[in-house]
Design an enzyme around this catalytic site. Structure first.
Site, PDB file in Angstrom:
ATOM      1  N   HIS A  49      -9.947 -10.189 -16.595  1.00  0.00           N
ATOM      2  CA  HIS A  49     -10.829  -9.390 -15.813  1.00  0.00           C
ATOM      3  C   HIS A  49     -11.554 -10.449 -15.097  1.00  0.00           C
ATOM      4  CE1 HIS A  49     -10.853  -6.168 -18.960  1.00  0.00           C
ATOM      5  NE2 HIS A  49      -9.861  -6.221 -18.326  1.00  0.00           N
TER       6      HIS A  49
HETATM    7  C1  LIG Z   1      -2.791  -7.839 -19.809  1.00  0.00           C
HETATM    8  C2  LIG Z   1      -3.819  -6.919 -18.952  1.00  0.00           C
HETATM    9  C3  LIG Z   1      -4.545  -6.103 -19.542  1.00  0.00           C
HETATM   10  C4  LIG Z   1      -5.494  -5.216 -18.536  1.00  0.00           C
HETATM   11  N1  LIG Z   1      -6.173  -4.440 -19.336  1.00  0.00           N
HETATM   12  C5  LIG Z   1      -7.178  -3.691 -18.517  1.00  0.00           C
HETATM   13  C6  LIG Z   1      -7.868  -2.479 -19.075  1.00  0.00           C
HETATM   14  O1  LIG Z   1      -7.494  -1.833 -19.936  1.00  0.00           O
HETATM   15  N2  LIG Z   1      -9.002  -1.860 -18.277  1.00  0.00           N
HETATM   16  C7  LIG Z   1      -9.128  -2.277 -16.979  1.00  0.00           C
HETATM   17  O2  LIG Z   1      -9.920  -2.067 -16.159  1.00  0.00           O
HETATM   18  N3  LIG Z   1      -8.295  -3.448 -16.241  1.00  0.00           N
HETATM   19  C8  LIG Z   1      -7.462  -4.079 -17.064  1.00  0.00           C
HETATM   20  N4  LIG Z   1      -6.888  -5.235 -16.404  1.00  0.00           N
HETATM   21  C9  LIG Z   1      -7.219  -5.581 -15.440  1.00  0.00           C
HETATM   22  C10 LIG Z   1      -6.511  -4.969 -14.001  1.00  0.00           C
HETATM   23  O3  LIG Z   1      -5.133  -4.970 -14.285  1.00  0.00           O
HETATM   24  C11 LIG Z   1      -6.848  -5.133 -12.930  1.00  0.00           C
HETATM   25  O4  LIG Z   1      -8.397  -5.212 -12.673  1.00  0.00           O
HETATM   26  C12 LIG Z   1      -6.310  -4.282 -11.531  1.00  0.00           C
HETATM   27  O5  LIG Z   1      -4.774  -4.397 -11.657  1.00  0.00           O
HETATM   28  C13 LIG Z   1      -6.755  -5.036 -10.265  1.00  0.00           C
HETATM   29  O6  LIG Z   1      -6.400  -4.448  -8.940  1.00  0.00           O
HETATM   30  P1  LIG Z   1      -5.959  -5.195  -7.919  1.00  0.00           P
HETATM   31  O7  LIG Z   1      -5.191  -4.260  -6.940  1.00  0.00           O
HETATM   32  O8  LIG Z   1      -7.076  -5.844  -7.511  1.00  0.00           O
HETATM   33  O9  LIG Z   1      -4.904  -6.441  -8.390  1.00  0.00           O
HETATM   34  P2  LIG Z   1      -3.398  -6.287  -9.057  1.00  0.00           P
HETATM   35  O10 LIG Z   1      -3.361  -4.724  -9.569  1.00  0.00           O
HETATM   36  O11 LIG Z   1      -3.318  -7.361  -9.848  1.00  0.00           O
HETATM   37  O12 LIG Z   1      -2.461  -6.153  -7.698  1.00  0.00           O
HETATM   38  C14 LIG Z   1      -2.378  -7.111  -6.923  1.00  0.00           C
HETATM   39  C15 LIG Z   1      -0.698  -7.673  -6.426  1.00  0.00           C
HETATM   40  O13 LIG Z   1      -0.892  -8.468  -5.386  1.00  0.00           O
HETATM   41  C16 LIG Z   1       0.212  -9.229  -5.519  1.00  0.00           C
HETATM   42  N5  LIG Z   1      -0.133 -10.573  -4.804  1.00  0.00           N
HETATM   43  C17 LIG Z   1      -0.939 -11.566  -5.231  1.00  0.00           C
HETATM   44  N6  LIG Z   1      -0.889 -12.664  -4.195  1.00  0.00           N
HETATM   45  C18 LIG Z   1      -0.190 -12.223  -3.391  1.00  0.00           C
HETATM   46  C19 LIG Z   1       0.317 -12.966  -2.155  1.00  0.00           C
HETATM   47  N7  LIG Z   1      -0.205 -14.056  -1.861  1.00  0.00           N
HETATM   48  N8  LIG Z   1       1.257 -12.169  -1.253  1.00  0.00           N
HETATM   49  C20 LIG Z   1       1.658 -10.896  -1.504  1.00  0.00           C
HETATM   50  N9  LIG Z   1       1.231 -10.230  -2.746  1.00  0.00           N
HETATM   51  C21 LIG Z   1       0.624 -10.789  -3.659  1.00  0.00           C
HETATM   52  C22 LIG Z   1       0.495  -9.374  -6.967  1.00  0.00           C
HETATM   53  O14 LIG Z   1       1.882  -9.827  -7.080  1.00  0.00           O
HETATM   54  C23 LIG Z   1       0.063  -8.007  -7.287  1.00  0.00           C
HETATM   55  O15 LIG Z   1       1.208  -7.184  -7.170  1.00  0.00           O
HETATM   56  C24 LIG Z   1      -5.789  -5.800 -17.317  1.00  0.00           C
HETATM   57  C25 LIG Z   1      -5.246  -6.915 -16.966  1.00  0.00           C
HETATM   58  C26 LIG Z   1      -4.085  -7.554 -17.704  1.00  0.00           C
HETATM   59  C27 LIG Z   1      -3.255  -8.812 -16.924  1.00  0.00           C
END
Ligand SMILES: Cc1cc2nc3c(=O)[nH]c(=O)nc-3n(C[C@H](O)[C@H](O)[C@H](O)COP(=O)(O)OP(=O)(O)OC[C@H]3O[C@@H](n4cnc5c(N)ncnc54)[C@H](O)[C@@H]3O)c2cc1C
Ligand code: SF4
Lengths: 592, 246
Positions: free
Chosen positions: A519
């Protein structure tokens, strides 16, 4: 020279949670959208089949689903004057990679923040007076309120099929739910999951102590569910391989199980996987994005022109791309000027291990799911009077044990030798009769002047780009908060009848090898003042109005909850502003 | 329609991500769906050491059998296969930091900055085992000239305690750090799925009552304080399911 691709209306960087939401919303608005994703295409049930998904070594210990640090990593130091060193293997957090992002391997604990969290500085200053806050604490209001976000929280929860018991329906407090939560317009889409023995025992003890326990809001399905997009999820089987793992059952809310089946077939959508965006391209004025540049796995460089760029690459990658692309003024902790990299935060987690009489207690800890558990919220945010305690912030706490997998979860009393016959005996004797929630106390981390992200002067990634550098340490406020919360937490396990409760306080210095949560928050925060925020209240860059930045990047400080409920709500909030305002009149949505 | 422009996008180069071939693709107009799209794990092959020399192999067997000694109900580290597990792990990606950030410069930092070694575990084991053997052979008295393997169990334990506490120093290797790594690897081998060579016959899972790779506990969620009665299952199933295969 990069090869130039045909222009698109929208280029989305990353197809995780927020990328998927924005892609679906903007294709619905009729735009031509391309998503460029660093990692591979993956479906949950076919790539992680139920005959081998439950592999603790492969997924939990060797981190197979996550970004490989060889591809890119960060450097870390505690203090401004220290030399940062690279994170060579993941520890404190696990950066996602691949389609679905963190949604593939999250727990799906799906919380809303408290109404007061969004107006934090105003609220705390009014209640306690400005001098109550540490001088170097840089918390601020968000520029949006809980009321603004409520409909969007609702959308995200109905997308995910979140299972829970409402605690506040349109202002009326409901028995069995979280009485501290902000008002909800309607109940959760699904009833709460059934609870195993450990959480049930915890909740009973909490009630006896006068608290109001409730089931943790969960994206592990309590029953079959069809979401508003028509995508179906199946009931969770409490397999106990959830956090760090993909769900082979279509039971955990993820982009794959909620959005992608609708998004992928659309004619105006295209995905490029295994392609890493290396920068956002700006026109000579620096005020307009012209698209993005990316590199695929063969090393070929491509330029994707676009009218609108959405950064959805996860917190710290968003910040890194902004710094590398020179979007917004980089934060300088010395002068306290600049915004990109500022107000970076993580979490303050701690735990208790509770040993029960093994002749009387059998917990079957392997019967669990990623978001199972019973919690209390009495010590979160400003739900209690901080006056006598001399700190601010808090967190939820609960028996939220997600697994009984034996490499990770074979607790023994602390004085046990680490190996040998005694260790072996203690492992055997305590496995079934011990509770160990993992992230039992889920504390906030507020923002400080000396905790930030910038570019490392020495270390580079495989493409020669500077790594992002994290400067982070715990502050007294958080350590005090943690002692107070952990003590309260331990009392509940004592009340539950534990023979022994071992408290594991969070201690400084901040340690990059010890997993807390993934987080990470902040670094390009939202707000109403461009001097202290990189994004306006619609997640639009103040400096480059055709760039919107998703994710917890925008949180001015972290609250005592998991972020993704709020991340999802903000994504829908921003998408609504793009659809209803920006597309009609592209330009700044807020005039500073 | 799925547009697979592999040739255009990737040319001849294909990167290895994890153990999967990964070429960039353009996916449009369709939800890609292939049965068995993932990569099942490959069970370790029984037989000779893949990384250790014979001498190293016997030494590691002796070490893991002190870290997890046998008892009447449950085998020790050696018979549970922990040495085989470590051998196969060192021969594989883990042994040489596959996927980790391994670019210079390498500087030692604070503990909270994490490991900074350029050397992978395979190299560390080789050096540490040799140094430990030298240490044992250089002792005087009754055990003069004996290698670790030849020592009595009590003496082996004493040496391990010395490494653990940092009292015994090894030549050219940080013995305390190495012991921590050995401990972690041994215990991981003991508890990981048997397909990786340790936890033979799921002995560690039987010891604690972990049902292994089962996937459906819906009937058990509300059966509180009742011991789960079914024996464990591995990713490779259970011997009873495939009679004759051991
Ligand atoms: C083990 C684990 C458990 C978790 N459990 C919880 C939970 O229970 N509750 C909760 O609220 N949150 C939880 N989280 C956090 C949650 O996963 C994130 O808050 C959420 O996925 C964020 O969404 P996002 O779209 O910002 O990023 P993400 O879902 O991570 O997506 C970002 C994407 O961008 C891609 N990317 C990154 N850089 C680049 C680049 N330069 N070029 C192209 N693509 C790129 C990545 O590969 C990824 O696929 C957890 C995280 C982990 C790792
Ligand atoms: S616990 Fe439930 S939601 Fe989580 S992986 Fe297992 S079946 Fe899926």
């Amino acid at each position: 020279m990069a090869r130039k691709l045909p222009a698109r209306d929208v280029a989305i960087v990353g197809l995780g949670w927020t990328g998927s939401i924005l892609a679906n919303e903007l294709t619905d608005a009729g735009l031509n959208v391309v998503a460029i994703e660093r990692g591979p295409w993956r479906d949950t049930a076919t790539h992680y089949a139920p005959n081998y998904a439950q592999d603790e070594l492969r997924y939990r210990i060797r981190h197979e689903l996550f970004l490989r640090p060889a591809q890119t990593t960060f450097t870390f130091r505690n203090k401004h004057g220290d030399t940062a060193l690279p994170i060579r293997t993941w520890g404190a957090f696990m950066p996602p990679n691949g389609v679905g992002g963190g949604g593939v391997h999250w727990n799906a604990e799906t919380w809303r923040f408290l109404p007061s969290d969004f107006v934090l500085r105003t609220h705390l200053t009014q209640r306690y007076g400005a001098p109550f806050l540490p001088a170097d604490m840089t918390i601020q209001d968000w520029g949006v309120t809980y009321a603004d976000l409520e409909p969007h929280y609702d959308r995200f929860e109905y997308l995910c099929g979140t299972c829970g018991t409402a605690g506040n329906l349109q202002g009326k407090i409901q028995a069995g739910g979280n009485p501290f939560e902000g008002p909800r317009s309607r109940p959760y889409p699904n009833p709460a999951q059934q609870q195993p023995f450990g959480p049930t025992l915890f909740a009973k003890a909490a009630r006896e102590l006068g608290y109001q326990p409730f089931p943790q809001p969960s994206g592990n399905m309590s029953q079959p569910y069809r979401n508003p997009l028509g995508v179906r999820l199946g009931p969770c089987t409490y397999c106990g391989f959830c956090e760090w793992f993909a769900c082979a059952n279509y039971s955990k809310a993820s982009p794959q199980t909620t959005i992608l089946p609708v998004l992928m077939p659309k004619r105006n959508f295209q995905l490029r996987d295994n392609s890493e965006v290396t920068r956002i391209n700006l026109d000579p004025s620096g005020k307009r994005a012209t698209g993005v540049t990316f590199v695929d796995t063969s090393g070929t460089e491509w330029e994707q022109p676009a009218e609108l760029v959405i950064l959805a690459a996860y917190t710290i990658f968003n910040v890194q791309l902004m710094l590398l692309s020179k979007v917004g003024r980089p934060y300088d902790p010395q002068s306290n000027q600049g915004v990109v990299g500022r107000n970076f935060t993580h979490q303050t987690i701690s735990d208790c291990t509770s040993f029960f009489d093994r002749s009387k207690f059998v917990f079957n800890p392997f019967v669990s799911s990623g978001a199972i558990g019973m919690c209390i919220d009495e010590f979160n945010g400003d739900n209690f009077d901080h006056g006598p305690h001399g700190f601010v912030g808090g967190g939820y706490m609960g028996q939220v044990q997600t697994n009984g997998r034996p490499i990770e979860t074979t607790p023994v009393p602390p004085e046990t030798p680490k190996w040998g016959a005694e260790w072996k005996r203690a492992v055997r004797d305590n496995y079934q009769s011990t509770l160990k929630p993992g992230t039992g106390v889920h504390g906030s981390m507020y923002s400080y002047r000396d905790v930030y992200v910038d570019l490392d002067p020495t270390f580079r990634d495989r493409l020669g780009r500077p790594l992002a550098r994290i400067t982070m340490d715990f502050h007294d406020n958080e350590l005090k908060q943690n002692r107070f919360l952990t003590d309260k937490f331990a009392e509940i396990f004592q009340q539950a009848g534990a023979q022994r409760v071992v408290k594991e306080y969070r201690q400084g210095p901040y340690d990059i090898t010890k997993y807390q949560t993934t987080h990470l928050c902040g670094g390009a925060v939202m707000g109403n003042d461009p001097k202290t925020s990189a994004l306006n209240r619609y997640l639009q860059s103040w400096d480059v109005p055709n760039l919107f930045v998703m994710g917890a990047t925008a949180f001015p400080q972290n609250a005592g909850y998991n972020p993704t409920g709020t991340v999802g709500a903000l994504a829908y909030w921003s998408a609504a502003a793009i659809r209803s305002q920006y597309l009609k009149n592209p330009g700044p949505l807020v005039h500073a | 329609m799925t547009l697979r422009r592999r040739d255009l996008l990737t040319g001849t180069a294909i990167a290895l991500v994890g153990n999967r071939l990964a070429g960039a693709e353009v996916i449009a107009g369709k939800l890609p769906w292939t049965p068995d799209a993932g990569t099942p794990p490959t069970p370790v092959k029984p037989g000779p050491w893949e990384y250790f020399t014979a001498a190293e192999g016997s030494m590691v067997e002796a070490l893991v059998d002190r870290i997890i000694p046998p008892d009447p109900q449950t085998p020790g580290g050696k018979d549970a296969g922990c040495a085989v597990f470590i051998d196969r792990q060192l021969a594989g990606g883990y042994g040489h930091h596959e996927g980790l950030y391994n670019l210079p410069p390498f500087h030692d930092g604070s503990i909270q900055q994490g490991p900074q070694s350029a050397k992978g575990p395979a190299e560390t084991y080789r050096a540490a085992l040799a140094a430990l053997d030298r240490y044992c052979r250089s002792q005087t008295g009754n055990d003069a000239g004996k290698g670790f393997v030849q020592l009595a169990a009590e003496r082996q334990d004493e040496i391990l305690r010395g490494l653990e506490s940092g009292k015994i120093k090894l030549e050219g290797v940080d013995g305390e750090k190495y012991f921590k790594q050995l401990l972690e690897d041994t215990q991981q081998g003991f508890f990981a799925d048997p397909i990786y060579g340790g936890n033979r016959d799921m002995c560690a899972w039987k010891m604690i009552g972990f049902p292994g790779a089962r996937y459906d506990y819906r009937d058990w969620v509300t059966r509180h304080n009742e011991r789960y009665p079914h024996p464990p299952v591995s990713i490779a199933g259970r011997p009873a399911w495939t009679p004759g295969k051991g």
